[in-house]
Motif scaffolding. Structure first.
Motif, PDB file in Angstrom:
ATOM      1  N   PHE A 165       0.839  -1.194   0.000  1.00  0.00           N
ATOM      2  CA  PHE A 165       0.000   0.000   0.000  1.00  0.00           C
ATOM      3  C   PHE A 165       0.878   1.249   0.000  1.00  0.00           C
ATOM      4  O   PHE A 165       0.605   2.212  -0.698  1.00  0.00           O
ATOM      5  CB  PHE A 165      -0.928  -0.024   1.218  1.00  0.00           C
ATOM      6  N   TYR A 166       1.972   1.222   0.767  1.00  0.00           N
ATOM      7  CA  TYR A 166       2.873   2.375   0.830  1.00  0.00           C
ATOM      8  C   TYR A 166       3.434   2.696  -0.553  1.00  0.00           C
ATOM      9  O   TYR A 166       3.553   3.850  -0.936  1.00  0.00           O
ATOM     10  CB  TYR A 166       4.002   2.125   1.825  1.00  0.00           C
ATOM     11  N   GLU A 167       3.755   1.667  -1.339  1.00  0.00           N
ATOM     12  CA  GLU A 167       4.283   1.899  -2.680  1.00  0.00           C
ATOM     13  C   GLU A 167       3.224   2.500  -3.599  1.00  0.00           C
ATOM     14  O   GLU A 167       3.535   3.237  -4.520  1.00  0.00           O
ATOM     15  CB  GLU A 167       4.799   0.599  -3.283  1.00  0.00           C
ATOM     16  N   LEU A 168       1.935   2.195  -3.330  1.00  0.00           N
ATOM     17  CA  LEU A 168       0.863   2.714  -4.178  1.00  0.00           C
ATOM     18  C   LEU A 168       0.535   4.175  -3.892  1.00  0.00           C
ATOM     19  O   LEU A 168       0.231   4.941  -4.783  1.00  0.00           O
ATOM     20  CB  LEU A 168      -0.400   1.872  -4.007  1.00  0.00           C
ATOM     21  N   VAL A 169       0.573   4.574  -2.605  1.00  0.00           N
ATOM     22  CA  VAL A 169       0.124   5.921  -2.261  1.00  0.00           C
ATOM     23  C   VAL A 169       1.228   6.820  -1.727  1.00  0.00           C
ATOM     24  O   VAL A 169       1.012   8.009  -1.547  1.00  0.00           O
ATOM     25  CB  VAL A 169      -1.041   5.886  -1.247  1.00  0.00           C
ATOM     26  N   GLY A 170       2.385   6.300  -1.432  1.00  0.00           N
ATOM     27  CA  GLY A 170       3.443   7.132  -0.873  1.00  0.00           C
ATOM     28  C   GLY A 170       3.142   7.468   0.576  1.00  0.00           C
ATOM     29  O   GLY A 170       2.588   6.661   1.296  1.00  0.00           O
ATOM     30  N   GLU A 171       3.480   8.671   0.983  1.00  0.00           N
ATOM     31  CA  GLU A 171       3.334   9.057   2.374  1.00  0.00           C
ATOM     32  C   GLU A 171       1.968   9.658   2.669  1.00  0.00           C
ATOM     33  O   GLU A 171       1.819  10.863   2.790  1.00  0.00           O
ATOM     34  CB  GLU A 171       4.444  10.021   2.772  1.00  0.00           C
ATOM     35  N   ALA A 172       0.961   8.835   2.757  1.00  0.00           N
ATOM     36  CA  ALA A 172      -0.389   9.246   3.138  1.00  0.00           C
ATOM     37  C   ALA A 172      -0.649   8.652   4.519  1.00  0.00           C
ATOM     38  O   ALA A 172      -1.070   7.515   4.642  1.00  0.00           O
ATOM     39  CB  ALA A 172      -1.415   8.755   2.131  1.00  0.00           C
ATOM     40  N   TRP A 173      -0.371   9.418   5.561  1.00  0.00           N
ATOM     41  CA  TRP A 173      -0.492   8.929   6.924  1.00  0.00           C
ATOM     42  C   TRP A 173      -1.845   9.297   7.497  1.00  0.00           C
ATOM     43  O   TRP A 173      -2.288  10.433   7.389  1.00  0.00           O
ATOM     44  CB  TRP A 173       0.615   9.495   7.804  1.00  0.00           C
ATOM     45  N   GLY A 174      -2.506   8.320   8.124  1.00  0.00           N
ATOM     46  CA  GLY A 174      -3.820   8.571   8.695  1.00  0.00           C
ATOM     47  C   GLY A 174      -3.938   8.019  10.096  1.00  0.00           C
ATOM     48  O   GLY A 174      -3.057   7.333  10.599  1.00  0.00           O
ATOM     49  N   LEU A 175      -5.058   8.321  10.694  1.00  0.00           N
ATOM     50  CA  LEU A 175      -5.362   7.908  12.054  1.00  0.00           C
ATOM     51  C   LEU A 175      -6.689   7.171  12.048  1.00  0.00           C
ATOM     52  O   LEU A 175      -7.643   7.619  11.417  1.00  0.00           O
ATOM     53  CB  LEU A 175      -5.447   9.162  12.941  1.00  0.00           C
ATOM     54  N   GLY A 176      -6.769   6.042  12.741  1.00  0.00           N
ATOM     55  CA  GLY A 176      -8.029   5.302  12.852  1.00  0.00           C
ATOM     56  C   GLY A 176      -8.362   4.507  11.614  1.00  0.00           C
ATOM     57  O   GLY A 176      -7.528   4.298  10.734  1.00  0.00           O
ATOM     58  N   SER A 177      -9.604   4.091  11.546  1.00  0.00           N
ATOM     59  CA  SER A 177     -10.073   3.244  10.450  1.00  0.00           C
ATOM     60  C   SER A 177     -10.437   4.073   9.223  1.00  0.00           C
ATOM     61  O   SER A 177     -11.225   5.008   9.329  1.00  0.00           O
ATOM     62  CB  SER A 177     -11.307   2.451  10.886  1.00  0.00           C
ATOM     63  N   PRO A 178      -9.895   3.734   8.055  1.00  0.00           N
ATOM     64  CA  PRO A 178     -10.319   4.410   6.830  1.00  0.00           C
ATOM     65  C   PRO A 178     -11.658   3.847   6.364  1.00  0.00           C
ATOM     66  O   PRO A 178     -12.101   2.799   6.837  1.00  0.00           O
ATOM     67  CB  PRO A 178      -9.210   4.068   5.842  1.00  0.00           C
ATOM     68  N   THR A 179     -12.294   4.521   5.449  1.00  0.00           N
ATOM     69  CA  THR A 179     -13.518   4.018   4.842  1.00  0.00           C
ATOM     70  C   THR A 179     -13.278   3.884   3.341  1.00  0.00           C
ATOM     71  O   THR A 179     -12.585   4.704   2.737  1.00  0.00           O
ATOM     72  CB  THR A 179     -14.723   4.929   5.162  1.00  0.00           C
ATOM     73  N   LEU A 180     -13.814   2.848   2.753  1.00  0.00           N
ATOM     74  CA  LEU A 180     -13.576   2.505   1.350  1.00  0.00           C
ATOM     75  C   LEU A 180     -14.907   2.462   0.620  1.00  0.00           C
ATOM     76  O   LEU A 180     -15.873   1.889   1.116  1.00  0.00           O
ATOM     77  CB  LEU A 180     -12.896   1.136   1.267  1.00  0.00           C
ATOM     78  N   VAL A 181     -14.972   3.086  -0.553  1.00  0.00           N
ATOM     79  CA  VAL A 181     -16.150   3.002  -1.407  1.00  0.00           C
ATOM     80  C   VAL A 181     -15.705   2.615  -2.803  1.00  0.00           C
ATOM     81  O   VAL A 181     -14.583   2.906  -3.214  1.00  0.00           O
ATOM     82  CB  VAL A 181     -16.965   4.317  -1.436  1.00  0.00           C
ATOM     83  N   SER A 182     -16.593   1.954  -3.544  1.00  0.00           N
ATOM     84  CA  SER A 182     -16.276   1.520  -4.901  1.00  0.00           C
ATOM     85  C   SER A 182     -17.191   2.226  -5.890  1.00  0.00           C
ATOM     86  O   SER A 182     -18.395   2.307  -5.686  1.00  0.00           O
ATOM     87  CB  SER A 182     -16.462   0.008  -5.033  1.00  0.00           C
TER      88      SER A 182
END
Length: 170
Positions: A3-20
């Motif tokens: 995932f790090y290779e896909l988005v680079g330095e995108a640091w977050g806190l807690g649970s992300p939410t995903l939509v398609s």
């Protein structure tokens, strides 16, 4: 590929939410360490995925939906404990609005949970009194306090909502 290779330095806190938004097309929303809303878009390939700061200041964690037609809608509890929406139509600029102010100024606690069923968008929340409530977007926003006493954040689904009562039952 990580995932790090896909988005680079995108640091977050807690649970992300995903939509398609369709096959091989999805969007991730997350809370940054600055309490702002961030968005990552998949590209369908292994190249770095673009990410952006959507803005705002949230108290908990976001929820999001991808209604038909290419729009995105993300929901957060703002610093005032009101429900806020960040909406993007067909890749345009993000537009913020205070959903609570459009329906009477209701306050909430905890993270919201959003779902779409047909043409209706729903955002389930817990009121400051601990009741289950729902904001519904069907042309215009409406609000209903469903009563009862719940704990934690509700989980919205297209067919309804799952909550935990004060005894721990679902």
């Amino acid at each position: 590929v990580s995932f790090y290779e896909l988005v680079g330095e995108a640091w977050g806190l807690g649970s992300p939410t995903l939509v398609s938004r369709g096959p091989n097309q999805f969007d991730i929303f997350f809370r940054g360490f600055d309490r702002g809303l961030y968005h990552i878009t998949s590209t369908g390939g292994p190249t770095p995925w673009p990410w952006e700061a959507v803005g705002g200041i949230m108290l908990d964690f976001p929820s999001a939906v991808a209604p038909q037609g290419g729009s995105l809608r993300a929901y957060v509890r703002g610093q005032s404990s009101k429900l806020w929406e960040a909406a993007q139509v067909n890749g345009g600029p993000w537009q913020w609005s205070a959903v609570s102010d459009l329906t009477g100024g209701q306050l909430m606690t905890g993270s919201p949970s959003a779902s779409v069923q047909g043409n209706a968008g729903r955002v389930h929340t817990r009121t400051t009194a601990g009741n289950l409530s729902v904001f519904t977007l069907l042309g215009n926003w409406s609000y209903t306090n469903n009563g009862g006493t719940i704990t934690g954040a509700p989980t919205s689904t297209p067919g309804g909502v799952v909550v935990r009562d004060t005894s721990g039952g679902l």
